[in-house]
Design an enzyme around this catalytic site. Structure first.
Site, PDB file in Angstrom:
ATOM      1  N   THR A   1      13.378   4.241  -5.216  1.00 39.45           N
ATOM      2  CA  THR A   1      12.708   3.439  -6.267  1.00 39.45           C
ATOM      3  C   THR A   1      12.664   4.083  -6.941  1.00 39.45           C
ATOM      4  OG1 THR A   1      10.193   3.643  -5.684  1.00 39.45           O
ATOM      5  CG2 THR A   1      11.856   2.578  -4.639  1.00 39.45           C
TER       6      THR A   1
ATOM      7  N   LYS B   1      -4.269   2.883  -3.399  1.00 41.69           N
ATOM      8  CA  LYS B   1      -3.613   2.489  -2.369  1.00 41.69           C
ATOM      9  C   LYS B   1      -5.006   2.175  -1.220  1.00 41.69           C
ATOM     10  CE  LYS B   1      -0.227   1.865  -4.122  1.00 41.69           C
ATOM     11  NZ  LYS B   1       0.285   0.496  -4.141  1.00 41.69           N
TER      12      LYS B   1
ATOM     13  N   SER C   1       0.890  -1.129  -0.233  1.00 36.91           N
ATOM     14  CA  SER C   1       0.390  -0.287  -0.133  1.00 36.91           C
ATOM     15  C   SER C   1       1.089   0.983  -0.426  1.00 36.91           C
ATOM     16  CB  SER C   1      -0.832  -0.121   1.236  1.00 36.91           C
ATOM     17  OG  SER C   1      -1.908   1.270   1.538  1.00 36.91           O
TER      18      SER C   1
ATOM     19  N   TYR D   1      -3.465   7.651  -7.471  1.00 36.56           N
ATOM     20  CA  TYR D   1      -2.874   6.546  -6.876  1.00 36.56           C
ATOM     21  C   TYR D   1      -3.159   6.433  -5.006  1.00 36.56           C
ATOM     22  CZ  TYR D   1       1.188   4.631  -4.428  1.00 36.56           C
ATOM     23  OH  TYR D   1       2.042   4.160  -4.301  1.00 36.56           O
TER      24      TYR D   1
END
Length: 259
Positions: free
Chosen positions: A187, A158, A140, A154
């Site tokens: 990331t 989630k 999540s 987004y």
């Protein structure tokens, strides 16, 4: 066929970041597990496939196509004869726009990946997870419970995953379902936030994420990744339905002190 002392796990979003960390951990530290890895590109997963030919199967496809989900489950079952866990780790941040500037079609595309792709793979997996009293672990985000300018699709998607975990904990008592907040991780998505999407975000949020990168405040993918991997193997039923930070005290036994 997989033996009773090993797990067969489907992992989506496996080619980079947290997903790559999960896959690497399961293959190098927990040596008996089998992985069906799903990503948009087969090439991104070829190295693991060639390195572990007896323990890794790869399926390339976009999970906005719900047919990919059924193919993933069928492939895992045909290869190893069982399924013990699914890790839903794929997602898209796009579109990064204010609600007033987005179209309904853009929201639909986001939900096709983040929500319906997740639901489809869980639905396909449930008959097998009931048999093994298995687990579904959902990656999540803090955006599920906090608003960020431009992140409406987004964050909403989630939040749906969190409620999905809660619902499954009631409807599927033989399956342990947990939603995990991985924190702010170093990331490719974080790079895109800093370099591509900053114009649609608030100055405050951009400064936050730029500062975290500059000051070394981003988590390594291995930190939440290892927790998620361990949960897929041995999460207890009493955690089912919960939305937990990766470093929550309730997950202490799953946290890796070396990271």
């Amino acid at each position: 066929m997989a033996s009773s002392d090993e797990s067969v796990i489907i992992l989506t979003g496996a080619s980079r970041g947290i997903g790559e960390a999960i896959a690497t951990f399961l293959l190098t530290r927990l040596e008996t597990h089998k992985l069906l890895l799903v990503a948009r590109s087969h090439a991104a997963l070829d190295q693991l496939h060639y390195q572990y030919p007896d323990r890794v199967e790869v399926l390339a496809g976009d999970l906005s196509d719900v047919n990919i989900s059924a193919k993933a489950v069928d492939l895992a079952i045909s290869r190893w004869g069982r399924l013990d866990a699914v890790i839903i780790n794929h997602s898209t941040l796009e579109p990064v726009k204010k609600v007033a500037d987005t179209s309904v079609e853009e929201w639909k595309k986001s939900f096709d990946v983040n929500v319906f792709g997740a639901i489809a793979i869980i639905q396909a997996a449930l008959p097998h997870l009931r048999e093994t009293q298995g687990r579904a672990i959902l990656t999540s985000s803090g955006a599920a419970i906090k608003a960020y300018q431009g992140w409406g699709p987004y964050g909403a998607s989630k939040a749906v995953l969190n409620h999905l975990a809660l619902t499954l904990s009631v409807e599927e008592p033989d399956v342990t379902t947990i939603s995990v907040r991985p924190g702010v991780v170093d990331t490719e998505m974080q790079r895109e936030i800093r370099e591509i999407h900053r114009s649609a975000m608030s100055e405050k949020d951009v400064a936050k994420y730029v500062g975290l990168k500059k000051d070394g405040g981003l988590l390594k993918p291995e930190q939440p990744g290892h927790v998620i991997a361990k949960l897929a193997v041995s999460a207890p039923k009493e955690l089912s339905g919960r939305f937990l930070n990766w470093d929550d005290g309730a997950l202490k036994e799953f946290q890796d002190d070396s990271n």
